[in-house]
Design a protein around this motif. Structure first.
Motif, PDB file in Angstrom:
ATOM      1  N   UNK A 114      -2.188 -10.017  -5.602  1.00 31.77           N
ATOM      2  CA  UNK A 114      -1.032  -9.440  -6.300  1.00 31.77           C
ATOM      3  C   UNK A 114       0.124 -10.423  -6.429  1.00 31.77           C
ATOM      4  N   UNK A 115       0.052 -11.583  -5.763  1.00 29.49           N
ATOM      5  CA  UNK A 115       1.105 -12.581  -5.867  1.00 29.49           C
ATOM      6  C   UNK A 115       2.036 -12.657  -4.678  1.00 29.49           C
ATOM      7  N   UNK A 116       1.780 -11.862  -3.637  1.00 31.96           N
ATOM      8  CA  UNK A 116       2.717 -11.802  -2.513  1.00 31.96           C
ATOM      9  C   UNK A 116       2.770 -13.110  -1.720  1.00 31.96           C
ATOM     10  N   UNK A 144       4.081  -4.858  -4.521  1.00 32.47           N
ATOM     11  CA  UNK A 144       3.749  -5.697  -5.679  1.00 32.47           C
ATOM     12  C   UNK A 144       2.405  -5.310  -6.276  1.00 32.47           C
ATOM     13  N   UNK A 145       2.288  -5.538  -7.580  1.00 27.74           N
ATOM     14  CA  UNK A 145       1.021  -5.393  -8.306  1.00 27.74           C
ATOM     15  C   UNK A 145       1.002  -6.430  -9.418  1.00 27.74           C
ATOM     16  N   UNK A 146      -0.078  -7.206  -9.486  1.00 26.57           N
ATOM     17  CA  UNK A 146      -0.291  -8.164 -10.581  1.00 26.57           C
ATOM     18  C   UNK A 146       0.928  -9.047 -10.840  1.00 26.57           C
ATOM     19  N   UNK A 147       1.507  -9.574  -9.764  1.00 29.85           N
ATOM     20  CA  UNK A 147       2.605 -10.523  -9.892  1.00 29.85           C
ATOM     21  C   UNK A 147       3.968  -9.919 -10.121  1.00 29.85           C
ATOM     22  N   UNK A 148       4.057  -8.587 -10.168  1.00 29.17           N
ATOM     23  CA  UNK A 148       5.339  -7.936 -10.421  1.00 29.17           C
ATOM     24  C   UNK A 148       5.698  -6.983  -9.286  1.00 29.17           C
ATOM     25  N   UNK A 179      14.720  -7.467   7.772  1.00 33.25           N
ATOM     26  CA  UNK A 179      13.275  -7.640   7.952  1.00 33.25           C
ATOM     27  C   UNK A 179      12.632  -7.086   6.685  1.00 33.25           C
ATOM     28  N   UNK A 180      12.112  -7.978   5.842  1.00 31.23           N
ATOM     29  CA  UNK A 180      11.521  -7.599   4.560  1.00 31.23           C
ATOM     30  C   UNK A 180      10.012  -7.772   4.628  1.00 31.23           C
ATOM     31  N   UNK A 181       9.269  -6.749   4.233  1.00 30.16           N
ATOM     32  CA  UNK A 181       7.821  -6.844   4.113  1.00 30.16           C
ATOM     33  C   UNK A 181       7.430  -6.781   2.634  1.00 30.16           C
ATOM     34  N   UNK A 182       6.672  -7.784   2.195  1.00 25.14           N
ATOM     35  CA  UNK A 182       6.124  -7.793   0.841  1.00 25.14           C
ATOM     36  C   UNK A 182       4.689  -7.277   0.939  1.00 25.14           C
ATOM     37  N   UNK A 219       9.238   8.791  -1.417  1.00 25.58           N
ATOM     38  CA  UNK A 219       9.707   8.960  -2.799  1.00 25.58           C
ATOM     39  C   UNK A 219       9.211   7.828  -3.687  1.00 25.58           C
ATOM     40  N   UNK A 220       7.885   7.673  -3.823  1.00 29.74           N
ATOM     41  CA  UNK A 220       7.372   6.634  -4.726  1.00 29.74           C
ATOM     42  C   UNK A 220       7.781   6.932  -6.159  1.00 29.74           C
ATOM     43  N   UNK A 221       7.997   5.868  -6.920  1.00 31.85           N
ATOM     44  CA  UNK A 221       8.483   6.074  -8.283  1.00 31.85           C
ATOM     45  C   UNK A 221       7.367   6.212  -9.304  1.00 31.85           C
ATOM     46  N   UNK A 222       6.170   5.720  -8.985  1.00 32.72           N
ATOM     47  CA  UNK A 222       5.079   5.844  -9.949  1.00 32.72           C
ATOM     48  C   UNK A 222       3.749   6.002  -9.236  1.00 32.72           C
ATOM     49  N   UNK A 223       2.721   6.220 -10.023  1.00 35.16           N
ATOM     50  CA  UNK A 223       1.395   6.508  -9.485  1.00 35.16           C
ATOM     51  C   UNK A 223       0.858   5.381  -8.607  1.00 35.16           C
ATOM     52  N   UNK A 224       1.049   4.140  -9.044  1.00 38.51           N
ATOM     53  CA  UNK A 224       0.516   3.004  -8.285  1.00 38.51           C
ATOM     54  C   UNK A 224       1.086   2.989  -6.873  1.00 38.51           C
ATOM     55  N   UNK A 225       2.394   3.102  -6.737  1.00 39.12           N
ATOM     56  CA  UNK A 225       3.017   3.048  -5.414  1.00 39.12           C
ATOM     57  C   UNK A 225       2.582   4.241  -4.573  1.00 39.12           C
ATOM     58  N   UNK A 226       2.525   5.423  -5.177  1.00 38.19           N
ATOM     59  CA  UNK A 226       2.115   6.628  -4.449  1.00 38.19           C
ATOM     60  C   UNK A 226       0.716   6.473  -3.874  1.00 38.19           C
ATOM     61  N   UNK A 227      -0.203   5.928  -4.656  1.00 38.25           N
ATOM     62  CA  UNK A 227      -1.588   5.807  -4.203  1.00 38.25           C
ATOM     63  C   UNK A 227      -1.771   4.629  -3.265  1.00 38.25           C
ATOM     64  N   UNK A 228      -1.086   3.506  -3.525  1.00 36.92           N
ATOM     65  CA  UNK A 228      -1.304   2.328  -2.684  1.00 36.92           C
ATOM     66  C   UNK A 228      -0.660   2.480  -1.314  1.00 36.92           C
ATOM     67  N   UNK A 229       0.565   2.956  -1.267  1.00 28.99           N
ATOM     68  CA  UNK A 229       1.236   3.096   0.021  1.00 28.99           C
ATOM     69  C   UNK A 229       0.589   4.206   0.839  1.00 28.99           C
ATOM     70  N   UNK A 230       0.062   5.214   0.184  1.00 28.25           N
ATOM     71  CA  UNK A 230      -0.671   6.267   0.876  1.00 28.25           C
ATOM     72  C   UNK A 230       0.225   7.407   1.309  1.00 28.25           C
ATOM     73  N   UNK A 231      -0.418   8.434   1.874  1.00 27.24           N
ATOM     74  CA  UNK A 231       0.321   9.606   2.319  1.00 27.24           C
ATOM     75  C   UNK A 231       0.601  10.603   1.221  1.00 27.24           C
TER      76      UNK A 231
END
Length: 373
Positions: free
Chosen positions: A50-52, A217-221, A41-44, A234-246
């Motif tokens: 963002x291109x999803x 995803x962000x901007x097609x990537x 079960x994959x969620x994009x 364990x987000x790898x960068x700032x974008x994922x940390x802020x977008x996913x939340x928590x």
């Protein structure tokens, strides 16, 4: 020895989708590489634009990529229509035929394939039992609730026995309680059908609750992909940390590096001692971002005492308080322009409640800080 591809394995290799001219067109999907195992079960996940959804349509066969390969079950399906790919898509609007009954909507694809009427009736009845809507068989879509319409749409997509079922924002039109019930229903159906689900959403909690594999995803990537807990904790960068939340993201400066540890300094007087990650070299004066989970923050009233060993401490004030039921969301004054939030257990908060404007010290175990890329 490499394992042979299974029927529902999906692999995207260097997939790009460009709209417009080859040089001045819009790049909606930009060099995506992704593997989705059979039966997952994959969620994009990502914001609007963002291109999803484009990625979902490329897998479905409703569009072809400008570059790259799409493999399902080990075979390249670029150029093949959806029936030959054995994909089925459940649309956000459900797209039910308003003049057909539930039974007729579900069996429509089988009649198009000219299966005998007895076989259509048998398969349709079995599918209605599986999604628990047999009692609705003779109703029209207008006589159904939103959740019932969704079950019909899911049954209609699944009855063709696809290798891959694609879902485009399937819960967005439902109220919160129904969304929670339908999340459970989708997960149950996915387990019973045993096929690969690819589900597009912009709702973080929905992706984390449902998915074996979350793709941000962000901007097609693709920014990060992995199990739900890994993406959240364990987000790898700032974008994922802020977008996913928590997570709170705190900009810091490296004060000094001592052996296997680095001392960082952030706004509000916070000092954080971190073990150096493998394959990451830090130098004094470097600017870095550190993530701290909101539920790792503990709030106390300032008393002049130094933080306990191994704990970071940040002096700030209460900006807003929101009661969330089992926890209280406490917004803190921004540090270096960054919003800070603490999730405080409800019983703990109301033992000695804070009010807006109160000075506080936010503390957490330094080892719980996460250095972002």
């Amino acid at each position: 020895m490499a394992q042979a591809p299974q029927a529902g394995d999906i692999e995207l290799a260097g997939v790009c989708k460009r709209y417009g001219g080859p040089f001045d067109g819009q790049l909606a999907v930009d060099g995506v590489n992704l593997k989705i195992p059979d039966g997952a079960y994959c969620c994009i996940l990502g914001p609007s634009g963002c291109g999803k959804t484009t990625l979902l349509r490329l897998i479905a066969g409703h569009e072809d990529p400008s570059d790259g390969e799409i493999l399902i079950g080990g075979g390249n399906v670029v150029g093949l229509p959806p029936p030959q790919r054995r994909t089925a898509m459940m649309f956000q609007s459900y797209a039910l035929f308003p003049h057909l009954t539930v039974r007729q909507n579900i069996g429509f694809a089988l009649r198009v394939r000219r299966l005998p009427a007895s076989r259509v009736a048998e398969l349709t009845g079995a599918m209605m039992d599986k999604v628990r809507i047999a009692e609705l068989a003779d109703r029209l879509p207008a006589q159904l609730s939103g959740g019932q319409q969704q079950r019909v749409a899911l049954a209609r997509a699944a009855i063709t026995e696809p290798r891959v079922l694609l879902l485009d924002e399937p819960l967005s039109a439902l109220d919160e309680q129904l969304r929670i019930r339908m999340r459970e229903e989708l997960r149950r159906m996915q387990r019973e059908l045993g096929i690969t689900f690819v589900h597009v959403t912009h709702t973080q909690l929905e992706a984390i609750a449902l998915a074996d594999l979350v793709v941000v995803m962000e901007s097609g990537r693709i920014k990060q992909s992995g199990p739900a807990r890994e993406i959240y904790a364990a987000p790898t960068d700032r974008y994922v940390a802020e977008f996913v939340g928590g997570q709170n993201v705190i900009p810091c400066r490296v004060e000094h590096v001592n052996g296997a540890h680095a001392m960082l300094h952030g706004g509000g007087g916070v000092g954080i001692e971190l073990p150096l990650p493998q394959r990451r070299r830090l130098v004094a004066g470097e600017r870095v971002d550190v993530a701290v989970r909101r539920d790792d923050l503990q709030l106390r009233r300032p008393d002049g005492a130094l933080p306990a060993a191994g704990r970071a401490a940040l002096h700030t004030r209460i900006r807003a308080v929101e009661y969330q039921g089992y926890f209280v969301k406490v917004m803190l004054d921004a540090q270096a322009g960054e919003e800070l939030v603490a999730y405080v257990p409800e019983r703990e908060f109301f033992t000695d409640p804070f009010t807006v404007g109160d000075p506080v010290v936010a503390t957490w175990a330094s080892e719980r800080s996460l250095l972002l890329a």
